[in-house]
Design an enzyme around this catalytic site. Structure first.
Site, mmCIF file in Angstrom:
data_model
loop_
_atom_site.group_PDB
_atom_site.id
_atom_site.type_symbol
_atom_site.label_atom_id
_atom_site.label_comp_id
_atom_site.label_asym_id
_atom_site.label_seq_id
_atom_site.Cartn_x
_atom_site.Cartn_y
_atom_site.Cartn_z
ATOM 1 C CD GLU A 1 -2.933 -1.282 0.363
ATOM 2 O OE1 GLU A 1 -3.085 -0.328 -0.425
ATOM 3 O OE2 GLU A 1 -3.670 -2.285 0.384
ATOM 4 C CG HIS B 1 -3.864 -5.077 3.134
ATOM 5 N ND1 HIS B 1 -4.187 -3.804 2.699
ATOM 6 C CD2 HIS B 1 -4.480 -5.229 4.338
ATOM 7 C CE1 HIS B 1 -4.955 -3.220 3.612
ATOM 8 N NE2 HIS B 1 -5.147 -4.060 4.607
ATOM 9 C CB CYS C 1 -4.826 -2.217 8.322
ATOM 10 S SG CYS C 1 -6.000 -2.346 6.989
#
Length: 218
Positions: free
Chosen positions: A87, A168, A149
């Site tokens: 991410e 993730h 998260c």
């Protein structure tokens, strides 16, 4: 990098909703057994976070104040993922889903008055291009899902001036066991450390690598 050992903190998340085993923490525990290679250069610390906005916020503040790490890597589980997802950014608004205690941030906001988006100083596209883990695909994303998260990631980017990452991982399966996910984390984080150790990235971190851009998982 400094000649003295640098600290890297890696966190995973505990159970949430119907998921009694969170693959993110299982993978981080496996990573803690494997290490990151040369422990005289990098000290690895691992921590389990509850899927709880308020506790995550306290933990992130403590990590940055107490350990002053070179890099913090948060690992969360994306229940729909088939690949490992790196991410690039954390978002400040849109946190509408309740955590394991039924709590939602007021107004759905992570940091009142903060930028809408904070970017990691780690170029996730570059890491994706270079990393290779047999048996699992590694992909890039700019939307971390607006749950605990993503909330944790945004706060860590804020406290660490961009020296944070969010990975993730998929749920555990026969195809993606704990051993493979742990090994994948080791390879990916080693590559991230190579990335942040480059002169251009190191300079960015020192002057604050976060930036504002216009506007899944734990």
């Amino acid at each position: 990098m400094d000649s003295q050992p640098s600290c890297v903190v890696v966190t995973g998340f505990g159970p949430f909703r119907q998921h009694l085993v969170n693959s993110s923490w299982e993978a981080v525990k496996e990573l803690s057994k494997l290490g990151l290679g040369n422990e005289t250069v990098v000290q690895l610390r691992t921590l389990e976070l509850p899927v709880d906005y308020r506790e995550a916020k306290r933990s992130v503040t403590g990590i940055w104040e107490d350990h002053q790490p070179q890099l913090v890597v948060h690992v969360g589980m994306d229940t729909a993922a088939k690949a490992i997802i790196l991410e690039q950014s954390g978002k400040n608004q849109g946190y509408r889903d309740a955590d394991i205690r039924g709590f939602r941030p007021e107004g759905g906001v992570c940091l009142p008055g903060g930028p809408d988006v904070l970017e990691s100083g780690v170029c996730m596209k570059a890491v994706c291009k270079r990393v290779a883990v047999e048996g699992v695909e590694v992909i890039f994303s700019r939307d971390a899902g607006r749950y605990v998260c993503d909330y944790t990631y945004y706060l860590s980017l804020h406290h660490g001036k961009g020296c944070a990452a969010l990975i993730h991982v998929p749920p555990l399966s026969r195809r993606l066991p704990t051993s493979l996910l742990g090994r994948a984390l080791q390879v990916i984080i080693q590559e991230m450390l190579e990335e942040v150790g480059k002169p251009t990235h190191k300079a960015q971190f020192e002057e604050n690598s976060t930036m504002v851009l216009p506007g899944r998982g734990n």
